[in-house]
Design an enzyme around this catalytic site. Structure first.
Site, short mmCIF file in Angstrom:
data_model
loop_
_atom_site.label_atom_id
_atom_site.label_comp_id
_atom_site.label_asym_id
_atom_site.label_seq_id
_atom_site.Cartn_x
_atom_site.Cartn_y
_atom_site.Cartn_z
CB SER A 150 -0.91 0.03 1.23
OG SER A 150 -1.69 -1.13 1.29
N1 SAH Z 1 -0.84 -4.73 4.20
C1 SAH Z 1 -0.12 -4.67 2.94
C2 SAH Z 1 -1.04 -4.50 1.76
C3 SAH Z 1 -1.29 -5.79 1.13
S1 SAH Z 1 -2.33 -5.74 -0.28
C4 SAH Z 1 0.94 -3.61 3.02
O1 SAH Z 1 1.56 -3.50 4.05
O2 SAH Z 1 1.21 -2.91 2.08
C5 SAH Z 1 -3.72 -6.59 0.35
C6 SAH Z 1 -3.51 -8.03 0.69
O3 SAH Z 1 -4.78 -8.52 1.13
C7 SAH Z 1 -3.05 -8.96 -0.43
O4 SAH Z 1 -1.86 -9.55 -0.06
C8 SAH Z 1 -4.17 -9.98 -0.55
O5 SAH Z 1 -3.73 -11.27 -0.84
C9 SAH Z 1 -4.80 -9.90 0.84
N2 SAH Z 1 -6.17 -10.40 0.95
C10 SAH Z 1 -7.23 -10.23 0.12
N3 SAH Z 1 -8.31 -10.90 0.58
C11 SAH Z 1 -7.93 -11.49 1.75
C12 SAH Z 1 -8.58 -12.33 2.70
N4 SAH Z 1 -9.85 -12.71 2.56
N5 SAH Z 1 -7.87 -12.75 3.76
C13 SAH Z 1 -6.58 -12.40 3.93
N6 SAH Z 1 -5.90 -11.62 3.07
C14 SAH Z 1 -6.55 -11.18 1.99
#
Ligand code: SAH
Length: 285
Positions: free
Chosen positions: A127
């Protein structure tokens, strides 16, 4: 005195993870000074003066190994985040301390301190720093926040920022290689963290019942609604922050939900945002 097992150490790396690390190391060795220089004109504006300064001084070109350069790069990134309205000093200080380039794929390391989302593989992104900061500020402003659940660990950056701001962090990821990547990245920065986030490979929509209730829950992926299971795992007075696509194909909005009593939740719709989708179930590779 014999040392006991390491507290909070994660499961051993898989073959896939080891192969990935080997390729990262090879790619890293390939980044020679001349290449860095030729990249300079398209490097992020924030880093260009720093890189130029190094070139002039004829010092090591790989700024990832130069603590003073990293300090400057992070300070510039934090300035941008502050200019965008984040004034929570705990969050800003956490970002100032945390090496974001560790969480970013080597292919994008020159942009590690830009205020941008970047690919982390598997169609997911790390993000944007100002978005992470804004969500954490919203979370901390309206709840006495000690124990937080994050849905969507991704590469682990937000979990690490959280670990520097609150006492207990739980984070769930549904894509196995990303869960492993986050474990690896968090181990890389364990020296900076006061405690290690608890990670789980699972469907975050189910929450983390054994650790509930949480003071705060933060979703890093956007669904059409917020799963009721997660709302139930919030303590009364607790706050959940999530991107929500209020209608299919509509713009996503950041939503703040406060649990006002056992059976009541209050929802506020905030600014528009862009996140990857919240997806049901898990993905093993
Ligand atoms: N927190 C991260 C952003 C990750 S992007 C950062 O520090 O930048 C969002 C993430 O959410 C992805 O890795 C995706 O695989 C995850 N995601 C989507 N749906 C999900 C679910 N139902 N359970 C767990 N993770 C999920």
């Amino acid at each position: 005195m014999s040392k006991g097992p390491k507290k909070n150490s994660y499961e051993p790396l898989s073959e896939v993870q080891r192969a990935w690390l080997r390729s990262q190391e090879q790619a890293r060795q390939k980044v020679k000074p001349s290449i860095v220089q030729s990249f300079a004109p398209v490097a992020p504006q924030s880093l260009y003066p720093i890189m130029q300064e190094n070139t002039l001084r004829n010092t090591s070109s790989d700024w990832r190994e130069r603590p003073e350069v990293l300090l400057k790069a992070r300070a510039l990134m934090v300035d941008t985040v502050r200019q965008k309205g984040v004034d929570d000093t705990a969050v800003l200080n956490a970002m100032r301390r945390l090496p974001r380039h560790v969480f970013v794929d080597d292919a994008f390391y020159l942009r590690a301190y830009d205020d941008d989302a970047l690919p982390i593989g598997h169609g997911q992104t790390i993000s944007q720093p100002s978005t992470v900061a804004r969500m954490l500020m919203l979370l901390r402003a309206h709840a006495d926040c000690h124990k937080v659940l994050e849905i969507g660990t991704g590469c682990g950056y937000q979990a690490a920022v959280l670990a520097l701001c609150v006492e207990q962090v739980y984070s769930i990821e549904r894509i196995a290689p990303l869960y492993e990547l986050a474990s690896f990245n968090l181990n890389q920065v364990r020296g900076v963290l006061p405690h290690m986030p608890n990670l789980r490979f699972s469907d975050g929509m189910l929450g983390w019942a054994e650790a509930a209730p949480f003071d705060g829950i933060i979703l890093a992926a956007a669904g059409l609604t917020v799963p009721q299971t997660l709302l139930e795992q919030l303590r009364v007075g607790g706050v959940l922050i999530a991107p929500v696509a209020l209608e299919a194909h509509s713009q996503q909005h950041l939503v703040r939900i406060t649990r006002t009593s056992e059976k009541e939740w209050q929802r506020e719709i905030l600014e528009t945002v862009r996140f990857v989708p919240l997806v049901k179930g898990v993905l093993h590779k």
